[in-house]
Design a protein around this motif. Sequence first.
Motif, short mmCIF file in Angstrom:
data_model
loop_
_atom_site.label_atom_id
_atom_site.label_comp_id
_atom_site.label_asym_id
_atom_site.label_seq_id
_atom_site.Cartn_x
_atom_site.Cartn_y
_atom_site.Cartn_z
N TYR A 6 0.80 -1.32 0.04
CA TYR A 6 0.18 0.01 -0.07
C TYR A 6 0.77 1.37 0.06
CZ TYR A 6 -4.43 -2.36 0.80
OH TYR A 6 -5.66 -2.99 0.32
N PHE A 42 -5.24 7.41 6.68
CA PHE A 42 -5.71 6.34 6.98
C PHE A 42 -4.70 5.12 6.95
CE2 PHE A 42 -7.37 6.88 2.69
CZ PHE A 42 -6.63 5.86 2.10
N THR A 93 -15.69 1.33 -3.21
CA THR A 93 -14.63 0.92 -2.17
C THR A 93 -15.53 1.22 -0.66
OG1 THR A 93 -13.16 2.10 -3.27
CG2 THR A 93 -12.90 2.19 -0.84
N ILE A 112 -15.74 1.28 5.19
CA ILE A 112 -14.87 1.67 4.11
C ILE A 112 -13.43 0.94 4.20
CG2 ILE A 112 -13.95 3.83 5.08
CD1 ILE A 112 -14.34 5.08 2.24
N ASN A 120 -13.58 -3.74 3.64
CA ASN A 120 -14.33 -3.68 2.85
C ASN A 120 -14.18 -5.17 2.02
OD1 ASN A 120 -12.20 -3.07 1.43
ND2 ASN A 120 -12.70 -1.38 0.10
N HIS A 139 -9.93 -6.38 -2.06
CA HIS A 139 -9.11 -5.51 -2.84
C HIS A 139 -9.13 -5.75 -4.37
CE1 HIS A 139 -5.68 -3.05 -4.42
NE2 HIS A 139 -5.26 -3.82 -4.87
P1 CMP Z 1 -8.47 -1.07 -1.43
O1 CMP Z 1 -8.74 -1.16 -2.55
O2 CMP Z 1 -7.34 -2.16 -0.92
O3 CMP Z 1 -7.40 0.18 -1.43
C1 CMP Z 1 -6.83 1.16 -0.62
C2 CMP Z 1 -7.73 0.72 0.71
O4 CMP Z 1 -7.86 1.63 1.85
C3 CMP Z 1 -9.22 0.74 0.36
O5 CMP Z 1 -9.30 -0.57 -0.30
C4 CMP Z 1 -9.88 0.62 1.72
O6 CMP Z 1 -9.77 -0.68 2.56
C5 CMP Z 1 -8.83 1.47 2.41
N1 CMP Z 1 -9.61 2.90 2.54
C6 CMP Z 1 -10.02 3.79 1.78
N2 CMP Z 1 -10.55 4.94 1.77
C7 CMP Z 1 -10.41 4.71 3.20
C8 CMP Z 1 -10.74 5.85 4.38
N3 CMP Z 1 -11.48 6.67 4.04
N4 CMP Z 1 -10.70 5.26 5.56
C9 CMP Z 1 -10.05 4.16 5.71
N5 CMP Z 1 -9.63 3.08 4.96
C10 CMP Z 1 -9.82 3.62 3.66
#
Ligand code: CMP
Length: 139
Positions: A50, A58, A92, A110, A113, A116
């Motif tokens: 990431y 976050f 998301t 969020i 979720n 990915h």
């Molecule tokens: P993902 O597609 O795995 O890519 C980045 C991840 O960050 C996303 O899915 C969520 O799990 C997380 N994410 C994105 N936006 C937020 C947020 N506003 N607060 C917390 N987690 C977030």
Amino acid sequence: AVTRTFSIIKPDATRRNLTGAVTKMLEDAGLRVVASKRIQMTKEQAEGFYAVHKERPFFGELVDFMISGPVVVQVLEGEDAVKRNRDVMGATNPADAADGTIRKAFAESIEANSVHGSDSDENARIEIDFFFDEDEIVG
Ligand code: CMP
């Protein structure tokens, strides 16, 4: 064209024993699982995976969540795999996810979720290479 994408079944989903249910939705959407392994990500792996989000507020929580339990990393193959996977995942934020999507059905928040999926062919290649050797992928 038949392409590949990268998927993670996240800790909130593995914890609730939803690996099969999520995979069934991926398969029903026309995607084929051509590689799959259940792993416990290390902090270093999660931070590396990431890295593009490291300036986001976050980021720390996201890394902690992703190492809070096992995940299932998968390579998915199919016609237009990146888009096909994103369509079946849904938005998301589960509050915005359409009916019939994985996140609508299963996501808790969020952050938690459930899945990915890569957002482009280029990132799919990078993400697949991050977790898999070519000989682990069997089409
Ligand atoms: P993902 O597609 O795995 O890519 C980045 C991840 O960050 C996303 O899915 C969520 O799990 C997380 N994410 C994105 N936006 C937020 C947020 N506003 N607060 C917390 N987690 C977030």
